[in-house]
Design a protein around this motif. Structure first.
Motif, PDB file in Angstrom:
ATOM      1  N   GLN A 276      -6.465  10.093 -18.679  1.00 22.77           N
ATOM      2  CA  GLN A 276      -6.306   8.502 -17.913  1.00 22.77           C
ATOM      3  C   GLN A 276      -6.180   8.511 -16.576  1.00 22.77           C
ATOM      4  OE1 GLN A 276      -6.181   5.642 -20.105  1.00 22.77           O
ATOM      5  NE2 GLN A 276      -6.279   6.927 -21.899  1.00 22.77           N
ATOM      6  N   CYS A 277      -5.474   9.172 -15.947  1.00 16.73           N
ATOM      7  CA  CYS A 277      -5.349   9.266 -14.412  1.00 16.73           C
ATOM      8  C   CYS A 277      -6.855   9.432 -13.859  1.00 16.73           C
ATOM      9  CB  CYS A 277      -4.457  10.388 -13.973  1.00 16.73           C
ATOM     10  SG  CYS A 277      -3.047  10.619 -14.885  1.00 16.73           S
TER      11      CYS A 277
ATOM     12  N   ILE B 229      -5.544   0.283 -16.336  1.00 18.45           N
ATOM     13  CA  ILE B 229      -4.252   0.140 -16.066  1.00 18.45           C
ATOM     14  C   ILE B 229      -3.639   0.072 -17.678  1.00 18.45           C
ATOM     15  CG2 ILE B 229      -2.165  -1.031 -15.601  1.00 18.45           C
ATOM     16  CD1 ILE B 229      -3.598  -1.777 -12.852  1.00 18.45           C
TER      17      ILE B 229
ATOM     18  N   TYR C 218      -4.177   3.325 -19.669  1.00 16.94           N
ATOM     19  CA  TYR C 218      -2.986   4.329 -19.329  1.00 16.94           C
ATOM     20  C   TYR C 218      -1.558   3.893 -19.640  1.00 16.94           C
ATOM     21  CZ  TYR C 218       0.355   6.696 -16.237  1.00 16.94           C
ATOM     22  OH  TYR C 218       1.322   7.156 -15.700  1.00 16.94           O
TER      23      TYR C 218
ATOM     24  N   CYS D 213      -9.316   6.841 -14.207  1.00 21.24           N
ATOM     25  CA  CYS D 213      -9.531   5.479 -13.069  1.00 21.24           C
ATOM     26  C   CYS D 213      -9.700   6.075 -11.842  1.00 21.24           C
ATOM     27  CB  CYS D 213      -7.887   4.990 -13.103  1.00 21.24           C
ATOM     28  SG  CYS D 213      -8.004   3.563 -12.077  1.00 21.24           S
TER      29      CYS D 213
ATOM     30  N   GLN E 173       1.174   4.297  -3.103  1.00 19.34           N
ATOM     31  CA  GLN E 173       0.898   5.432  -2.818  1.00 19.34           C
ATOM     32  C   GLN E 173       2.151   6.477  -3.085  1.00 19.34           C
ATOM     33  OE1 GLN E 173      -0.529   6.366   1.198  1.00 19.34           O
ATOM     34  NE2 GLN E 173      -2.699   5.203   0.376  1.00 19.34           N
TER      35      GLN E 173
ATOM     36  N   VAL F 240       0.800  -1.257   0.090  1.00 20.05           N
ATOM     37  CA  VAL F 240      -0.031  -0.098  -0.031  1.00 20.05           C
ATOM     38  C   VAL F 240       1.052   1.200  -0.006  1.00 20.05           C
ATOM     39  CG1 VAL F 240      -1.752   1.340   1.442  1.00 20.05           C
ATOM     40  CG2 VAL F 240      -1.828  -1.195   1.086  1.00 20.05           C
TER      41      VAL F 240
ATOM     42  N   LEU G  99       7.288   8.053 -15.442  1.00 21.56           N
ATOM     43  CA  LEU G  99       5.752   7.725 -15.440  1.00 21.56           C
ATOM     44  C   LEU G  99       5.620   6.397 -16.281  1.00 21.56           C
ATOM     45  CD1 LEU G  99       3.953  11.170 -16.971  1.00 21.56           C
ATOM     46  CD2 LEU G  99       3.938   9.940 -14.674  1.00 21.56           C
TER      47      LEU G  99
ATOM     48  N   ASN H 179       3.956  10.073  -9.754  1.00 24.49           N
ATOM     49  CA  ASN H 179       3.002  10.302 -10.816  1.00 24.49           C
ATOM     50  C   ASN H 179       2.422  11.544 -10.814  1.00 24.49           C
ATOM     51  OD1 ASN H 179       3.661   7.630 -11.624  1.00 24.49           O
ATOM     52  ND2 ASN H 179       1.384   6.960 -11.022  1.00 24.49           N
ATOM     53  N   GLY H 180       1.926  12.007  -9.673  1.00 21.76           N
ATOM     54  CA  GLY H 180       1.338  13.317  -9.375  1.00 21.76           C
ATOM     55  C   GLY H 180       2.374  14.519  -9.578  1.00 21.76           C
TER      56      GLY H 180
ATOM     57  N   LYS I 295      -4.302  11.062   1.656  1.00 21.52           N
ATOM     58  CA  LYS I 295      -5.576  11.492   1.461  1.00 21.52           C
ATOM     59  C   LYS I 295      -6.493  10.731   0.840  1.00 21.52           C
ATOM     60  CE  LYS I 295      -3.346  15.288   0.140  1.00 21.52           C
ATOM     61  NZ  LYS I 295      -3.194  16.630  -0.693  1.00 21.52           N
ATOM     62  N   TYR I 296      -5.915   9.652   0.311  1.00 15.84           N
ATOM     63  CA  TYR I 296      -6.875   8.882  -0.630  1.00 15.84           C
ATOM     64  C   TYR I 296      -6.810   7.372  -0.273  1.00 15.84           C
ATOM     65  CZ  TYR I 296      -6.820  13.129  -3.270  1.00 15.84           C
ATOM     66  OH  TYR I 296      -6.916  14.135  -3.874  1.00 15.84           O
TER      67      TYR I 296
ATOM     68  N   PHE J 131      -1.681  -3.750  -6.584  1.00 20.78           N
ATOM     69  CA  PHE J 131      -3.018  -3.805  -6.172  1.00 20.78           C
ATOM     70  C   PHE J 131      -3.339  -5.139  -6.003  1.00 20.78           C
ATOM     71  CE2 PHE J 131      -2.816   0.340  -8.172  1.00 20.78           C
ATOM     72  CZ  PHE J 131      -3.382   1.352  -7.371  1.00 20.78           C
TER      73      PHE J 131
ATOM     74  N   ILE K 155       3.512  14.585 -13.419  1.00 27.10           N
ATOM     75  CA  ILE K 155       2.577  15.092 -14.432  1.00 27.10           C
ATOM     76  C   ILE K 155       2.071  16.748 -13.956  1.00 27.10           C
ATOM     77  CG2 ILE K 155       0.220  14.278 -13.782  1.00 27.10           C
ATOM     78  CD1 ILE K 155       0.299  13.256 -16.482  1.00 27.10           C
TER      79      ILE K 155
ATOM     80  N   ILE L 262     -11.993  -2.010  -6.666  1.00 28.59           N
ATOM     81  CA  ILE L 262     -10.809  -2.566  -7.667  1.00 28.59           C
ATOM     82  C   ILE L 262     -11.155  -3.959  -7.737  1.00 28.59           C
ATOM     83  CG2 ILE L 262      -8.520  -2.744  -7.575  1.00 28.59           C
ATOM     84  CD1 ILE L 262      -8.228  -0.183  -6.496  1.00 28.59           C
TER      85      ILE L 262
ATOM     86  N   ALA M  92      -7.614   3.152  -1.622  1.00 27.09           N
ATOM     87  CA  ALA M  92      -8.139   2.315  -2.932  1.00 27.09           C
ATOM     88  C   ALA M  92      -9.507   2.053  -2.761  1.00 27.09           C
ATOM     89  CB  ALA M  92      -6.984   1.307  -3.203  1.00 27.09           C
TER      90      ALA M  92
HETATM   91  C1  HEC Z   1      -5.590   2.278 -12.908  1.00 26.31           C
HETATM   92  C2  HEC Z   1      -6.201   2.977 -12.237  1.00 26.31           C
HETATM   93  C3  HEC Z   1      -5.233   4.120 -11.766  1.00 26.31           C
HETATM   94  C4  HEC Z   1      -4.439   5.055 -12.892  1.00 26.31           C
HETATM   95  C5  HEC Z   1      -4.339   4.816 -14.277  1.00 26.31           C
HETATM   96  C6  HEC Z   1      -3.773   6.137 -11.982  1.00 26.31           C
HETATM   97  N1  HEC Z   1      -4.008   5.972 -10.568  1.00 26.31           N
HETATM   98 FE1  HEC Z   1      -3.569   7.323  -9.098  1.00 26.31          FE
HETATM   99  N2  HEC Z   1      -4.582   6.290  -7.764  1.00 26.31           N
HETATM  100  C7  HEC Z   1      -5.208   5.010  -8.273  1.00 26.31           C
HETATM  101  C8  HEC Z   1      -5.738   4.568  -6.870  1.00 26.31           C
HETATM  102  C9  HEC Z   1      -6.688   3.217  -6.867  1.00 26.31           C
HETATM  103  C10 HEC Z   1      -5.141   5.204  -5.862  1.00 26.31           C
HETATM  104  C11 HEC Z   1      -5.574   5.048  -4.189  1.00 26.31           C
HETATM  105  C12 HEC Z   1      -4.344   4.176  -3.748  1.00 26.31           C
HETATM  106  C13 HEC Z   1      -4.168   4.112  -2.560  1.00 26.31           C
HETATM  107  O1  HEC Z   1      -4.305   5.054  -1.410  1.00 26.31           O
HETATM  108  O2  HEC Z   1      -4.157   2.945  -1.670  1.00 26.31           O
HETATM  109  C14 HEC Z   1      -4.370   6.496  -6.615  1.00 26.31           C
HETATM  110  C15 HEC Z   1      -3.996   7.541  -5.690  1.00 26.31           C
HETATM  111  C16 HEC Z   1      -3.274   8.451  -6.405  1.00 26.31           C
HETATM  112  C17 HEC Z   1      -2.761   9.559  -5.881  1.00 26.31           C
HETATM  113  C18 HEC Z   1      -2.751   9.984  -4.265  1.00 26.31           C
HETATM  114  C19 HEC Z   1      -1.489   9.147  -3.700  1.00 26.31           C
HETATM  115  C20 HEC Z   1      -1.557   9.517  -1.934  1.00 26.31           C
HETATM  116  O3  HEC Z   1      -1.746   8.748  -1.465  1.00 26.31           O
HETATM  117  O4  HEC Z   1      -1.478  10.715  -1.662  1.00 26.31           O
HETATM  118  C21 HEC Z   1      -2.302  10.452  -6.565  1.00 26.31           C
HETATM  119  C22 HEC Z   1      -1.459  11.858  -6.461  1.00 26.31           C
HETATM  120  C23 HEC Z   1      -2.318   9.745  -8.001  1.00 26.31           C
HETATM  121  N3  HEC Z   1      -2.967   8.644  -7.924  1.00 26.31           N
HETATM  122  C24 HEC Z   1      -2.032  10.304  -9.290  1.00 26.31           C
HETATM  123  C25 HEC Z   1      -1.981   9.543 -10.309  1.00 26.31           C
HETATM  124  C26 HEC Z   1      -1.684  10.220 -11.654  1.00 26.31           C
HETATM  125  C27 HEC Z   1      -0.945  11.515 -11.987  1.00 26.31           C
HETATM  126  C28 HEC Z   1      -1.723   9.371 -12.674  1.00 26.31           C
HETATM  127  C29 HEC Z   1      -1.606   9.611 -14.128  1.00 26.31           C
HETATM  128  C30 HEC Z   1      -0.174   9.819 -14.560  1.00 26.31           C
HETATM  129  C31 HEC Z   1      -2.494   8.260 -11.848  1.00 26.31           C
HETATM  130  N4  HEC Z   1      -2.705   8.483 -10.808  1.00 26.31           N
HETATM  131  C32 HEC Z   1      -2.897   6.924 -12.611  1.00 26.31           C
HETATM  132  C33 HEC Z   1      -5.535   4.500  -9.312  1.00 26.31           C
HETATM  133  C34 HEC Z   1      -5.036   4.988 -10.438  1.00 26.31           C
END
Ligand code: HEC
Length: 150
Positions: A137-138, A106, A109, A141, A29, A25, A65, A35-36, A88-89, A76, A39, A95, A91
């Motif tokens: 795409q982000c 996935i 993306y 999902c 994160q 997990v 990326l 990724n965040g 802050k988030y 996952f 991008i 899923i 899953a």
């Molecule tokens: C296939 C699904 C999927 C895709 C594609 C995806 N994400 Fe996520 N993202 C998730 C899920 C589910 C979570 C929550 C995961 C968790 O907290 O365990 C998440 C969490 C995040 C978080 C929060 C992390 C945190 O804990 O603070 C960020 C920022 C984020 N994604 C950015 C991105 C960005 C930017 C992209 C694209 C470039 C992207 N994600 C693509 C499913 C996806």
């Protein structure tokens, strides 16, 4: 005595497994936060003109990326359903209820990132086109599979 030892060992093994799941997990994160940052903080900021265009930074962000996309599917596993970290988030349990659909997000993306990585972003116009295409795409999902905490 021997039985007690076996029980203790089994409990410790169980605890070890929970730590390993929590680790996954945390890993996902971390990967998502990267990724965040790439991008939003790098590519998006340049596309908006908040930062000057920097080819090396663009290439590094796209490469990161693409690298993170490769492991996304492994981060996952079913045994992490319901586990949260301090983020802050979290899953969504959806899923694991709609795994095939989640996996198709996935795949979609990953395809988009790989296309951008293969073509390469060479200038600001290409960057301005790539950022919203990837961003879509982000969020495509997240809107179904990411839950906001609190
Ligand atoms: C296939 C699904 C999927 C895709 C594609 C995806 N994400 Fe996520 N993202 C998730 C899920 C589910 C979570 C929550 C995961 C968790 O907290 O365990 C998440 C969490 C995040 C978080 C929060 C992390 C945190 O804990 O603070 C960020 C920022 C984020 N994604 C950015 C991105 C960005 C930017 C992209 C694209 C470039 C992207 N994600 C693509 C499913 C996806």
């Amino acid at each position: 005595m021997k039985r007690m030892f076996v029980t203790v060992a089994a409990v410790l093994l169980g605890i070890g497994a929970v730590y390993a799941q929590q680790d996954v997990v945390n890993q996902r994160q971390t990967s998502m936060k990267e990724n965040g940052k790439n991008i939003g903080g790098v590519l998006g900021a340049m596309a908006k003109g908040e930062k000057p265009y920097d080819q090396a930074a663009v290439d590094a962000a796209v490469a990161k990326l693409a690298e993170n996309a490769k492991t996304m599917g492994t981060l996952f596993p079913e045994n992490t359903k319901g586990l949260k970290a301090d983020g802050k988030y979290s899953a969504s349990p959806k899923i694991w209820e709609n795994r095939a659909d989640f996996d198709s997000h996935i795949a979609s993306y990953t395809k988009a990132v790989n296309e951008v990585a293969a073509a390469g972003i060479k200038n600001l116009d290409a960057l301005k086109a790539a950022v919203p295409a990837l961003g879509k795409q982000c969020s495509g999902c997240h809107e179904t599979y990411r839950l906001k905490e609190g």
